[in-house]
Motif scaffolding. Structure first.
Motif, PDB file in Angstrom:
ATOM      1  N   TYR A  97      82.133  23.290  51.299  1.00  0.00           N
ATOM      2  CA  TYR A  97      82.856  23.754  52.150  1.00  0.00           C
ATOM      3  C   TYR A  97      83.717  22.830  53.243  1.00  0.00           C
ATOM      4  O   TYR A  97      83.096  21.777  52.759  1.00  0.00           O
ATOM      5  N   TYR A  98      84.225  22.619  53.773  1.00  0.00           N
ATOM      6  CA  TYR A  98      85.537  22.005  54.471  1.00  0.00           C
ATOM      7  C   TYR A  98      85.296  21.764  55.678  1.00  0.00           C
ATOM      8  O   TYR A  98      85.557  22.721  56.547  1.00  0.00           O
ATOM      9  N   TYR A  99      84.409  20.757  56.232  1.00  0.00           N
ATOM     10  CA  TYR A  99      83.903  20.310  57.853  1.00  0.00           C
ATOM     11  C   TYR A  99      84.113  19.011  58.166  1.00  0.00           C
ATOM     12  O   TYR A  99      83.845  17.632  57.606  1.00  0.00           O
ATOM     13  N   ASN A 100      85.086  19.008  59.459  1.00  0.00           N
ATOM     14  CA  ASN A 100      85.302  17.956  60.429  1.00  0.00           C
ATOM     15  C   ASN A 100      85.836  16.420  59.683  1.00  0.00           C
ATOM     16  O   ASN A 100      85.293  15.800  59.526  1.00  0.00           O
ATOM     17  N   ASN A 101      86.790  17.063  58.394  1.00  0.00           N
ATOM     18  CA  ASN A 101      87.632  16.109  57.618  1.00  0.00           C
ATOM     19  C   ASN A 101      86.878  15.755  56.659  1.00  0.00           C
ATOM     20  O   ASN A 101      87.761  14.811  56.244  1.00  0.00           O
ATOM     21  N   ALA A 102      85.247  16.398  56.070  1.00  0.00           N
ATOM     22  CA  ALA A 102      85.612  15.732  54.784  1.00  0.00           C
ATOM     23  C   ALA A 102      84.561  17.310  54.024  1.00  0.00           C
ATOM     24  O   ALA A 102      84.296  18.199  54.400  1.00  0.00           O
ATOM     25  N   TRP A 103      84.652  17.562  53.012  1.00  0.00           N
ATOM     26  CA  TRP A 103      83.891  17.916  51.936  1.00  0.00           C
ATOM     27  C   TRP A 103      81.995  18.155  52.203  1.00  0.00           C
ATOM     28  O   TRP A 103      82.290  16.947  52.312  1.00  0.00           O
ATOM     29  N   ARG A 104      82.057  19.179  52.700  1.00  0.00           N
ATOM     30  CA  ARG A 104      80.206  19.573  52.937  1.00  0.00           C
ATOM     31  C   ARG A 104      79.159  19.715  51.554  1.00  0.00           C
ATOM     32  O   ARG A 104      79.897  21.018  51.636  1.00  0.00           O
TER      33      ARG A 104
END
Length: 147
Positions: free
Chosen positions: A95-102
Motif C-alpha cells: 500500500y502507499y502511505y506517507n509518500n512511500a510503498w509499504r
C-alpha cells in the motif's frame, strides 16, 4: 497471461518473439461501490521494474492510505516462477502511505519502493470500495528501455 502445462519432469523452453514496448501503456482499472475490485494487470515489460518506477501512486489512480491499520488500495504481487498447480497466495501486498510503498506484513516504517516486479510475475491492483459513483480510470505506465 499464459499458462504452459508440462506434465513431464523434463524442463521445456518457450521462445516468444515480438517487440519490446518502451512507450507508455494505459492499463484500465475499475472500482465498485458494492465490493473491492481486483484488477489483474500485465505490465508487459521485459525487465525488472521497481515499485517506485511504476508511476502508480503518483498517477492519481491509486488511493494512498491514511491509516496503515486499514490500507486503501493494494498492489498485490504473485510469484512468476515455474510450477504446477501453484498455490495462489500472494508474495507481497503493498500500500502507499506517507509518500512511500509499504509492505502490508512488514510494517508502516519500512520503505519498499525498491522492491522489484520481475517479468512474468502476476500483479493485481485491489481498488477499495468507494461510497458512491464508481469510476474507471487508466493507469499510464511510463517506462524507458535502459541504455
Amino acid at each position: 497471461a499464459m499458462v504452459i502445462r508440462n506434465n513431464l519432469e523434463d524442463a521445456k523452453k518457450a521462445l516468444l518473439y515480438g517487440e519490446v514496448i518502451d512507450a507508455p501503456i494505459a492499463i484500465p482499472l475499475s472500482e465498485s461501490d458494492v465490493f473491492t475490485a481486483d484488477n489483474f494487470v500485465g505490465l508487459n515489460r521485459p525487465l525488472d521494474i521497481a515499485l517506485d518506477d511504476l508511476g502508480l501512486a503518483t498517477g492519481g489512480v491509486f488511493e494512498a492510505t491514511t491509516d496503515p491499520g486499514s490500507p486503501k488500495d493494494l498492489l498485490i504481487v504473485y510469484s512468476g516462477g515455474p510450477g504446477k498447480n501453484k498455490h495462489l497466495d500472494p508474495l507481497a501486498q503493498y500500500y502507499y502511505y506517507n509518500n512511500a510503498w509499504r509492505e502490508k506484513d512488514a510494517g508502516e516504517n519500512i520503505d519498499r519502493g525498491g522492491d522489484l516486479i520481475s517479468p512474468g510475475m502476476g500483479v493485481a491492483i485491489r481498488k477499495s470500495k468507494v461510497d458512491s459513483n464508481p469510476q474507471d480510470s487508466n493507469w499510464v505506465n511510463q517506462w524507458e528501455l535502459p541504455q
